[in-house]
Design an enzyme around this catalytic site. Structure first.
Site, PDB file in Angstrom:
ATOM      1  N   GLY A 255       0.869  -1.183   0.000  1.00 37.96           N
ATOM      2  CA  GLY A 255       0.000   0.000   0.000  1.00 37.96           C
ATOM      3  C   GLY A 255       0.896   1.221   0.000  1.00 37.96           C
ATOM      4  O   GLY A 255       1.229   1.786  -1.049  1.00 37.96           O
TER       5      GLY A 255
ATOM      6  N   GLU B 170      -4.490   7.422  -1.768  1.00 42.55           N
ATOM      7  CA  GLU B 170      -3.543   8.212  -2.577  1.00 42.55           C
ATOM      8  C   GLU B 170      -2.390   8.761  -1.732  1.00 42.55           C
ATOM      9  O   GLU B 170      -1.922   9.889  -1.933  1.00 42.55           O
ATOM     10  CB  GLU B 170      -4.281   9.280  -3.380  1.00 42.55           C
ATOM     11  CG  GLU B 170      -5.283   8.609  -4.329  1.00 42.55           C
ATOM     12  CD  GLU B 170      -5.731   9.437  -5.489  1.00 42.55           C
ATOM     13  OE1 GLU B 170      -4.997  10.332  -5.908  1.00 42.55           O
ATOM     14  OE2 GLU B 170      -6.844   9.156  -5.992  1.00 42.55           O
TER      15      GLU B 170
HETATM   16  N1  CAA Z   1       8.281  11.792  -8.909  1.00 45.99           N
HETATM   17  C1  CAA Z   1       9.180  11.145  -9.677  1.00 45.99           C
HETATM   18  N2  CAA Z   1       9.949  10.156  -9.217  1.00 45.99           N
HETATM   19  C2  CAA Z   1       9.804   9.783  -7.926  1.00 45.99           C
HETATM   20  C3  CAA Z   1       8.879  10.418  -7.063  1.00 45.99           C
HETATM   21  C4  CAA Z   1       8.094  11.458  -7.601  1.00 45.99           C
HETATM   22  N3  CAA Z   1       7.191  12.114  -6.860  1.00 45.99           N
HETATM   23  N4  CAA Z   1       8.969   9.838  -5.847  1.00 45.99           N
HETATM   24  C5  CAA Z   1       9.902   8.888  -5.937  1.00 45.99           C
HETATM   25  N5  CAA Z   1      10.393   8.862  -7.199  1.00 45.99           N
HETATM   26  C6  CAA Z   1      11.474   8.011  -7.732  1.00 45.99           C
HETATM   27  C7  CAA Z   1      12.782   8.241  -6.983  1.00 45.99           C
HETATM   28  O1  CAA Z   1      13.521   9.307  -7.556  1.00 45.99           O
HETATM   29  C8  CAA Z   1      13.467   6.914  -7.176  1.00 45.99           C
HETATM   30  O2  CAA Z   1      14.024   6.826  -8.478  1.00 45.99           O
HETATM   31  P1  CAA Z   1      15.621   6.805  -8.713  1.00 45.99           P
HETATM   32  O3  CAA Z   1      16.132   5.589  -7.986  1.00 45.99           O
HETATM   33  O4  CAA Z   1      15.761   6.714 -10.189  1.00 45.99           O
HETATM   34  O5  CAA Z   1      16.139   8.073  -8.143  1.00 45.99           O
HETATM   35  C9  CAA Z   1      12.310   5.926  -7.159  1.00 45.99           C
HETATM   36  O6  CAA Z   1      11.123   6.645  -7.493  1.00 45.99           O
HETATM   37  C10 CAA Z   1      12.116   5.276  -5.816  1.00 45.99           C
HETATM   38  O7  CAA Z   1      11.934   6.317  -4.898  1.00 45.99           O
HETATM   39  P2  CAA Z   1      12.156   6.146  -3.327  1.00 45.99           P
HETATM   40  O8  CAA Z   1      13.473   5.493  -3.061  1.00 45.99           O
HETATM   41  O9  CAA Z   1      11.903   7.451  -2.699  1.00 45.99           O
HETATM   42  O10 CAA Z   1      11.022   5.073  -2.972  1.00 45.99           O
HETATM   43  P3  CAA Z   1      10.439   4.644  -1.603  1.00 45.99           P
HETATM   44  O11 CAA Z   1      10.297   3.185  -1.597  1.00 45.99           O
HETATM   45  O12 CAA Z   1      11.204   5.271  -0.470  1.00 45.99           O
HETATM   46  O13 CAA Z   1       8.930   5.227  -1.647  1.00 45.99           O
HETATM   47  C11 CAA Z   1       7.193   6.825  -1.376  1.00 45.99           C
HETATM   48  C12 CAA Z   1       8.620   6.543  -1.827  1.00 45.99           C
HETATM   49  C13 CAA Z   1       7.006   8.323  -1.523  1.00 45.99           C
HETATM   50  C14 CAA Z   1       6.981   6.445   0.078  1.00 45.99           C
HETATM   51  C15 CAA Z   1       6.226   6.072  -2.299  1.00 45.99           C
HETATM   52  O14 CAA Z   1       6.345   4.665  -2.128  1.00 45.99           O
HETATM   53  C16 CAA Z   1       4.787   6.442  -2.107  1.00 45.99           C
HETATM   54  O15 CAA Z   1       4.357   7.503  -2.572  1.00 45.99           O
HETATM   55  N6  CAA Z   1       3.988   5.576  -1.440  1.00 45.99           N
HETATM   56  C17 CAA Z   1       2.563   5.783  -1.325  1.00 45.99           C
HETATM   57  C18 CAA Z   1       1.833   5.131  -2.453  1.00 45.99           C
HETATM   58  C19 CAA Z   1       0.419   5.586  -2.533  1.00 45.99           C
HETATM   59  O16 CAA Z   1       0.130   6.773  -2.616  1.00 45.99           O
HETATM   60  N7  CAA Z   1      -0.505   4.630  -2.560  1.00 45.99           N
HETATM   61  C20 CAA Z   1      -1.888   4.949  -2.740  1.00 45.99           C
HETATM   62  C21 CAA Z   1      -2.541   3.928  -3.599  1.00 45.99           C
HETATM   63  S1  CAA Z   1      -3.377   4.523  -5.002  1.00 45.99           S
HETATM   64  C22 CAA Z   1      -4.955   4.910  -4.518  1.00 45.99           C
HETATM   65  O17 CAA Z   1      -5.246   5.118  -3.381  1.00 45.99           O
HETATM   66  C23 CAA Z   1      -5.897   5.054  -5.653  1.00 45.99           C
HETATM   67  C24 CAA Z   1      -7.348   5.018  -5.419  1.00 45.99           C
HETATM   68  O18 CAA Z   1      -8.005   4.108  -5.896  1.00 45.99           O
HETATM   69  C25 CAA Z   1      -8.043   6.168  -4.778  1.00 45.99           C
END
Ligand code: CAA
Length: 384
Positions: A136, A368
């Protein structure tokens, strides 16, 4: 700096407000009780151009800006958050992602009818499939696999808590193609719901937004043509992150609308309801609650509009979008709880809308990107 809306933005706001009051308010309590998807309302919103608001007209959209989207989302969410989440997912997570990152062929074939929201006279909307039973917040831990077979992929796995799960015709599915590459091995695919091997699971019985249809979706040996992959190989995780950034403006605006809807009801009730020989609005304890509500809601609105403005200016809105989402969703939860408190016993029963708004508010702190995830995004941004 200009805080004035354009005439077009005000017209969109008014149209959304009228629609919500005329078309969504009747039956909203019953739809919540019976968990009935607001199909008729979504179809009419599609006819009015609200399902592809920011999509260019050449791809079937209305060509509006993100400010107009925030205004429309607020007005619809004041009345029915089950309608507005469907609007938000189709606009932000599906149409935006395809318009920004889809191929020309994908735009012609999928974006155009999705932006119109109608195909062959039937409702035609999309869903965004990222979350899994064990992925998630930790979105890189995708267990759904897409095996590369040359000219096609074979998709296997399960997705959970999917908004529009049953009503959507098109799914944008995030899956792992090469686990050895971690997040760089993740891809995003366009999958049609009626393809062999796609199964819609049981509907979730939810606390709030009960009219929206939330399902698990499973894939068993689903053949996905290579041309249905979005972007270059390994782009799927970035696709999900960039798309969710826009989604967070939509959900922040939904939270704003839930909060302002509850505030308007509490304000009206405090003028009608008498206690200790006078309307309760004359008691300072109620006045201060209303003052705090109005202040927080205005701050949430400014956050949403700033993030929307930055998006429209093609600036980086990662930080402002997360700030808008965390602040607006916490404002929604707090405001709706206080609105129930102002209504007293009446606020605790289903005939009064504040009860539903309080239940609907909770999900805005979860989907989200939870409030905790928004704080991760914010802290990373300010500490870098
Ligand atoms: N834009 C572009 N690239 C991004 C980014 C962004 N906002 N955030 C991260 N990245 C990239 C990073 O640069 C990295 O790439 P590189 O290795 O090339 O540099 C890669 O993605 C991995 O990033 P992280 O190491 O930061 O990844 P992480 O495992 O630490 O996770 C996180 C980051 C922000 C916690 C992310 O996992 C996240 O946003 N999690 C939440 C997911 C979410 O919102 N889920 C909701 C489900 S959808 C939903 O609810 C829909 C519905 O039906 C209503």
């Amino acid at each position: 700096m200009n805080f004035e809306f354009t005439e077009e933005q005000l017209a969109v706001k008014q149209a959304a407000r009228d629609f919500a009051r005329q078309e969504c308010l009747p039956g909203v309590i019953e739809r919540d009780e019976l968990q009935r998807f607001p199909k008729e309302q979504i179809y009419k919103l599609a006819e009015l151009g609200f399902m592809g608001m920011m999509v260019k007209p050449e791809y079937g959209g209305s060509g509006m800006d993100t400010i107009s989207y925030v205004l429309a989302m607020e007005e619809i969410s004041k009345i029915d958050a089950s309608v507005s989440v469907c609007v938000s997912v189709n606009n932000s997570l599906v149409c935006y992602g395809l318009q920004e990152y889809g191929s020309e062929e994908q735009k012609q074939k999928y974006l155009t009818p999705l932006a119109q929201g109608i195909k062959d006279g039937e409702l035609y909307i999309g869903a965004f499939l990222l979350s899994e039973p064990e992925a998630g917040s930790d979105a890189t831990s995708q267990r759904t696999t897409a095996e590369d077979k040359g000219d096609h992929y074979v998709l296997n796995g399960i997705k959970n808590w999917i908004t529009n799960g049953n009503s959507a015709s098109v799914y944008l599915v995030i899956a792992q193609t090469d686990p050895a590459k971690g997040h760089k091995g993740i891809n995003a695919f366009i999958v049609e719901k009626n393809w062999p091997g796609v199964t819609v699971g049981a509907k979730e019985n939810k606390l709030g937004i009960r009219g929206s249809d939330t399902h698990s979706i499973s894939f068993q040996d689903v053949i996905v043509p290579k041309e249905n992959r979005i972007g270059a190989d390994g782009f799927g995780f970035k696709f999900a992150m960039k798309t969710l950034e826009g989604g967070r403006i939509g959900i922040a605006s939904q939270a704003l609308g839930i909060a302002s809807g509850a505030y308007e009801l509490a304000l009206a009730y405090s003028k009608e309801r008498k206690a200790f020989g006078q309307p309760i609005m004359n008691h300072q304890i109620i006045q201060f609650k209303l003052a705090d509500m109005a202040t927080k809601i205005e701050a949430a609105r400014l956050f949403c509009l700033k993030a929307a403005w930055e998006k429209d200016q093609h600036l980086d809105y990662t930080l402002s979008g997360s700030m808008a989402k965390v602040f607006a969703s916490e404002t929604a939860m707090w405001t709706t709880t206080e609105a129930v408190q102002i209504h007293g016993g009446y606020g605790y029963v289903k005939e009064f809308h504040v009860e539903r708004l309080m239940r609907d508010a909770k999900i805005t702190q979860i989907y989200e990107g939870t409030s905790e995830i928004q704080r991760i995004v914010i802290s990373r941004s300010i500490l870098k």
